[in-house]
Design an enzyme around this catalytic site. Structure first.
Site, PDB file in Angstrom:
ATOM      1  CG  ASP A  14      -7.594   6.031 -17.958  1.00 44.58           C
ATOM      2  OD1 ASP A  14      -7.065   7.149 -17.888  1.00 44.58           O
ATOM      3  OD2 ASP A  14      -8.825   5.844 -17.918  1.00 44.58           O
ATOM      4  CG  ASP A  33      -9.605  10.342 -13.602  1.00 43.75           C
ATOM      5  OD1 ASP A  33      -8.898   9.870 -12.691  1.00 43.75           O
ATOM      6  OD2 ASP A  33      -9.673  11.557 -13.866  1.00 43.75           O
ATOM      7  CG  ASP A  44     -12.717   4.980 -18.856  1.00 46.17           C
ATOM      8  OD1 ASP A  44     -11.555   5.420 -18.981  1.00 46.17           O
ATOM      9  OD2 ASP A  44     -13.688   5.685 -18.526  1.00 46.17           O
TER      10      ASP A  44
END
EC number: 3.1.3.15
Length: 375
Positions: free
Chosen positions: A8, A10, A129
């Site tokens: 990922d 961001d 996240d």
């Protein structure tokens, strides 16, 4: 077949601002440790790196491309300058309410990785996240490495994840690097004889969880010390011929435990060797252990009582000898003191602490701790 890290952007490579949109250089901050440890992963390990990101409404008035791409290219170029090359970038532009199959955790952008001949998804990971990164790992048949900083992220998507989907839960890239480089040391072992039926699960890099049932409560209490103070996850289920006596149950559990240690330790690269001294009230216990490939035990502990709880004191030595024989380890155990309960509990705790130190690995020094070249 290639192993893949689906990474990922961001919240993983860079920090995510409150408005969850990186559309200016003023908002750009790299995730601490990402520029240090992702290059090491790229250079030292054999994963193919793939960038996968949801960018809500990219190309619309709410997220103009002219604001997105300059920052994105700077991010990627910065990692390239550190030796990190993303083989491909998959960026979904849809909004959450569209429920597009290309949007994480959907796999519409990633169908090429399912051809069955080029990629080993079972040995691959998704690093992210959000809970949708964990769900993406499930949908790919991979495992998740969850940078879990904020549980509110992605909660609106109401995703349910299966137990066992997360291989590592952390907040820092150093832990990710060490996990990927060192690997996991887990295993299951089933040992069955005419006298006993034993099942053991072991995670040498656990947190001290235990699930113990041998039919002997005091023995259970001692095995729980190994898990808790050794920081290992341990399940022991023993069904023994207790209608005869305790001997086979304790002896065979020691053998089975030693056998799974021998199996899970593997080639032993990077491990330490350690002794531990532990006081407990009036008692002092010293345990030295060496997983050096040879079995030997020195026992210097005298017990005056016939039993402690429901466990015969003569079986203490027998348990540790069985473990030493089966794990091919040296054990040197000494204890002194007046209280018999304290004495044996101190021995088990010192044994656990010795194991904790002995099996610990150093990602910076994955050498075999022997001049012989084999352990």
């Amino acid at each position: 077949m290639k192993r893949v890290l689906f990474i990922d952007r961001d919240g993983t490579l860079i920090l995510e601002p409150e408005d969850e949109q990186i559309d200016s250089f003023a908002k750009l901050k790299f995730y601490p440790g990402a520029l240090q440890y992702l290059p090491r992963i790229a250079n030292e390990l054999d994963f193919e790196l793939i960038l996968v990101s949801n960018q809500d409404g990219l190309g619309t008035a709410s997220h103009p491309e002219e604001n997105f791409w300059p920052v994105h290219h700077f991010i990627v170029d910065t990692f390239v300058g550190e030796g990190v090359r993303f083989v491909k970038e998959h960026i979904d532009r849809t909004f959450p309410h569209e429920n597009a199959p290309t949007r994480k955790p959907g796999i519409g952008m990633l169908n090429e990785y399912f051809d069955g001949t080029q990629y080993n998804l079972a040995e691959s990971f998704v690093i992210g996240d959000r809970i949708n990164d964990v769900k993406l790992a499930e949908n790919l048949g991979a495992k998740a490495i969850w940078l879990r900083n904020n549980d509110e992220l992605g909660q609106a998507e109401n995703l349910n994840i299966q137990s066992g989907s997360v291989a590592l839960e952390t907040t820092d890239w150093k832990s990710i690097y060490e996990f990927l480089k060192l690997g996991t040391r887990t295993g299951e072992h089933h040992r069955k004889t005419n006298e006993t039926d034993i099942f053991i699960q072991l995670n040498l890099d656990g947190s001290g969880k235990s699930d113990i049932d041998t039919g002997l409560p005091f023995f259970d209490h001692m095995l729980d010390q190994i898990a808790r103070h050794g920081a290992i996850d341990l399940t022991v289920k023993t069904k023994g011929d207790l209608h005869i006596d305790e001997h086979h149950t304790i002896e065979d559990t020691g053998i089975a435990l030693g056998e799974i240690f021998l199996k899970v330790l593997g080639d032993k690269r990077g491990i330490e060797r350690y002794a531990y001294t532990l006081p407990m009230d009036d008692c002092l216990a010293q345990v030295a252990i060496d997983f050096g490939g040879r079995n030997w035990i020195v026992w210097d502990a005298i017990f005056k009582r016939e039993k402690i709880g429901d466990m015969p004191t003569e079986m203490f030595f027998h348990f540790f000898k069985s473990f030493s024989d089966a794990s091919k380890s040296n054990l040197n155990i000494k204890a002194e003191g007046e209280n018999e309960h304290h004495k044996i509990e101190a021995i088990f705790k010192a044994f656990a602490k010795s194991i904790k130190k002995a099996v610990r690995r150093d990602a910076e020094n994955m050498q075999l701790p022997s001049t012989k070249g084999v352990l």
